[in-house]
Design a protein around this motif. Structure first.
Motif, PDB file in Angstrom:
ATOM      1  N   THR A 291       0.994  -1.308  -0.373  1.00 40.90           N
ATOM      2  CA  THR A 291      -0.345  -0.107   0.054  1.00 40.90           C
ATOM      3  C   THR A 291       1.319   1.502   0.253  1.00 40.90           C
ATOM      4  O   THR A 291       1.994   1.376   0.942  1.00 40.90           O
ATOM      5  N   GLY A 292       0.518   2.585  -0.927  1.00 35.92           N
ATOM      6  CA  GLY A 292       0.868   3.694  -0.798  1.00 35.92           C
ATOM      7  C   GLY A 292       0.220   4.614  -1.232  1.00 35.92           C
ATOM      8  O   GLY A 292      -0.261   4.782  -1.399  1.00 35.92           O
ATOM      9  N   SER A 293       1.421   6.115  -0.976  1.00 36.67           N
ATOM     10  CA  SER A 293       0.857   7.757  -1.307  1.00 36.67           C
ATOM     11  C   SER A 293       1.647   8.288  -1.354  1.00 36.67           C
ATOM     12  O   SER A 293       3.134   7.584  -1.087  1.00 36.67           O
ATOM     13  N   LYS A 294       1.974   9.616  -1.885  1.00 34.66           N
ATOM     14  CA  LYS A 294       2.554  10.540  -2.537  1.00 34.66           C
ATOM     15  C   LYS A 294       2.660  11.689  -0.538  1.00 34.66           C
ATOM     16  O   LYS A 294       1.568  11.605  -0.377  1.00 34.66           O
ATOM     17  N   GLU A 295       3.962  11.932  -0.516  1.00 31.62           N
ATOM     18  CA  GLU A 295       3.344  12.873   0.416  1.00 31.62           C
ATOM     19  C   GLU A 295       4.912  14.123  -0.378  1.00 31.62           C
ATOM     20  O   GLU A 295       6.453  13.250  -1.115  1.00 31.62           O
ATOM     21  N   VAL A 296       4.414  15.562  -0.424  1.00 31.75           N
ATOM     22  CA  VAL A 296       5.873  16.689  -1.101  1.00 31.75           C
ATOM     23  C   VAL A 296       5.558  17.394   0.048  1.00 31.75           C
ATOM     24  O   VAL A 296       5.314  18.017   0.980  1.00 31.75           O
ATOM     25  N   ARG A 297       6.710  17.308   0.124  1.00 37.12           N
ATOM     26  CA  ARG A 297       7.638  18.342   0.739  1.00 37.12           C
ATOM     27  C   ARG A 297       9.168  19.776   0.447  1.00 37.12           C
ATOM     28  O   ARG A 297       9.071  19.645  -0.898  1.00 37.12           O
ATOM     29  N   GLU A 298       8.978  20.995   0.516  1.00 41.10           N
ATOM     30  CA  GLU A 298       9.730  22.226   0.361  1.00 41.10           C
ATOM     31  C   GLU A 298      11.006  22.336   0.974  1.00 41.10           C
ATOM     32  O   GLU A 298      10.980  21.831   2.568  1.00 41.10           O
ATOM     33  N   GLU A 299      11.421  21.914   0.955  1.00 40.09           N
ATOM     34  CA  GLU A 299      13.760  22.127   0.690  1.00 40.09           C
ATOM     35  C   GLU A 299      14.072  23.591   0.767  1.00 40.09           C
ATOM     36  O   GLU A 299      14.154  24.142  -0.856  1.00 40.09           O
ATOM     37  N   LEU A 300      14.816  24.419   1.255  1.00 41.58           N
ATOM     38  CA  LEU A 300      15.286  25.255   0.874  1.00 41.58           C
ATOM     39  C   LEU A 300      16.364  25.127   0.414  1.00 41.58           C
ATOM     40  O   LEU A 300      17.460  23.473   0.317  1.00 41.58           O
ATOM     41  N   ILE A 301      17.557  25.577  -0.605  1.00 36.85           N
ATOM     42  CA  ILE A 301      18.638  25.290  -1.521  1.00 36.85           C
ATOM     43  C   ILE A 301      19.393  26.328  -1.268  1.00 36.85           C
ATOM     44  O   ILE A 301      19.215  28.119  -1.177  1.00 36.85           O
TER      45      ILE A 301
END
Length: 454
Positions: A291-301
């Motif tokens: 079973t799977g899902s997706k997650e979106v994260r924001e990262e600083l460059i």
């Protein structure tokens, strides 16, 4: 005197019973030479090679035509009587003549016996086709050569070539046939003398009960051979949903074996081994429910700092012309649970939302002056010892003041310093402190300023 011109000879004396042939006795009758008319006198002229020839008899005087007929007849009878006596003598057996003839007969009889002894009755069976033949061959090799039967390295001859033959023997020739077999996923080429698929597999030791065969068992194998795929029945255990299922199968792939066990894969479900692999006997296959899902994260460059030398600025002085700004990226992670156990997130996508902006800094390269008029005579060492213990990198517990003379950042930069005072050299810190004293006196150091005057 008999009227016949030939005399008969009887070895038995005394009176004889009447002959069934009348006056002709076949046992005592004289043999007439070939080509001599019956009734003409015949003289035996045969002499063995070792017996000297008899001297020729002088010719009889010619009968005078003037003699009376009675005298001619009388003279003829005299000559006939002499010839009869010679013939009678020649009918007696001569052992010197019979000996060479007996030797020839014996030689021919012995040769015939040897000839008959070498003849053998053999049954020759070539690839299941028997026939009986007569041969003078001494062994199996000679027999096959005489019969034009060629054998190769994969053919079987029984008895073996070179074996001596005797009448009544049986010789069998079995031709080899190439079989290209894929047995449980492994390919190989073997030779067999069997005539059918079933017999060949039995010869190879392959168990056909429950097995998959690409050809019928009764299929004939020609001299050119054949290709066959065989999958024997194997035991496979499938672990799924907390339960073990053990089946007997001749499936070609693990995926087929799982289907045969009545297990369905859904969504992202997979197996512990490749579905296309060959299932081995005794193998255990685990079904992985995913079973799977997706997650979106924001990262600083992070941004870069680019420094350039400026000769108009004193060493240790830095001027920020452009403040840096970090960038921003959006990262998508796949979250999975395998049979209820969470796995480590896996990065599947990265998108840059904003590019970072570099920070531009000018760094002074001009040598710093060490002297400040009106402040060089003071005891700066005692002041530093009182404020920071003489440590250029000292920072107070609040983080507000730093360096030898405990500058705050705002005061430090107002004196031409860059960055933090505790990051500057001791020489620069003393130079800035002297400038501060010229501007404001000892006021910036209310507790330790008196140390400047000793």
């Amino acid at each position: 005197m008999s009227s016949s011109p030939y005399e008969t000879y009887s070895p038995v004396s005394g009176p004889q019973p009447p002959s069934p042939y009348g006056g002709y006795d076949p046992y005592t009758a004289e043999t007439v030479a070939y080509g001599v008319p019956y009734g003409v006198p015949y003289e035996d002229t045969y002499r063995p090679a070792y017996e000297p020839s008899a001297p020729p008899e002088p010719p009889a005087p010619p009968m005078s035509p003037t003699l009376p007929r009675q005298q001619q007849v009388a003279g003829g009878r005299v000559r006939e009587g002499r010839a009869a006596r010679r013939r009678k003598g020649s009918e007696r057996p001569d052992f010197r003549r019979l000996l060479p003839q007996a030797l020839v007969v014996a030689f021919l009889a012995g040769g015939t016996t040897a000839f008959v002894a070498k003849d053998k009755a053999i049954e020759l069976n070539v690839d299941g086709k028997p026939r009986t033949l007569h041969t003078f061959a001494d062994d199996v090799t000679e027999l096959l050569a005489d019969e034009g039967v060629a054998v190769g390295a994969h053919d079987v001859v029984a008895p073996a070539p070179g074996t001596e033959l005797a009448s009544g023997d049986e010789v069998r020739v079995h031709y080899g046939r190439p079989v290209r077999i894929t047995l449980d996923g492994e390919q190989r080429e073997v030779w067999t003398t069997a005539h059918t698929v079933e017999a060949a597999l039995a010869e190879f030791g392959v168990r056909v009960e429950g097995a998959y065969l690409s050809l019928a068992r009764s299929r004939k194998i020609g001299r050119q051979g054949l290709t066959i795929d065989v999958r024997t029945e194997r035991t496979v255990t499938i672990m799924a949903d907390g339960r073990a299922r053990t089946i007997r199968t001749n499936a070609a792939t693990v995926g087929e074996a799982v289907e045969a066990a009545g297990i369905t894969l859904r969504g992202e479900d997979t197996l512990s081994v490749a579905a296309a692999s060959f299932p081995r006997d005794g193998q255990t296959v685990t079904v992985l429910r995913i079973t799977g899902s997706k997650e979106v994260r924001e990262e600083l460059i992070p941004y870069d700092v680019r420094r350039t030398q400026d000769a108009s600025l004193f060493k240790g002085t830095e001027v920020v012309d452009q403040a840096g700004r970090p960038g921003l990226r959006r990262v998508t992670f796949a979250l999975r649970s395998v049979n209820g156990v969470k796995q480590k997130p896996r990065r599947v996508r990265t998108e840059v939302v904003r590019e970072p902006r570099a920070q531009l800094v000018r760094v002074g390269s001009k040598p710093l002056p060490t002297s400040v008029q009106g402040a060089d005579h003071l005891d700066w060492g005692s002041l530093a010892a009182c404020e920071s213990g003489g440590r250029p990198n000292a920072v107070d517990p609040s983080g507000t003041y730093g360096g030898l003379y405990q500058f705050d950042t705002q005061t430090w930069q107002s004196l031409g310093g860059s960055g933090r005072p505790q990051d500057a050299t001791a020489t620069e810190q003393t130079f800035r402190a002297k400038r501060l004293y010229v501007q404001r006196g000892a006021g910036p150091w209310p507790h330790c300023g008196g140390r400047l005057h000793g």
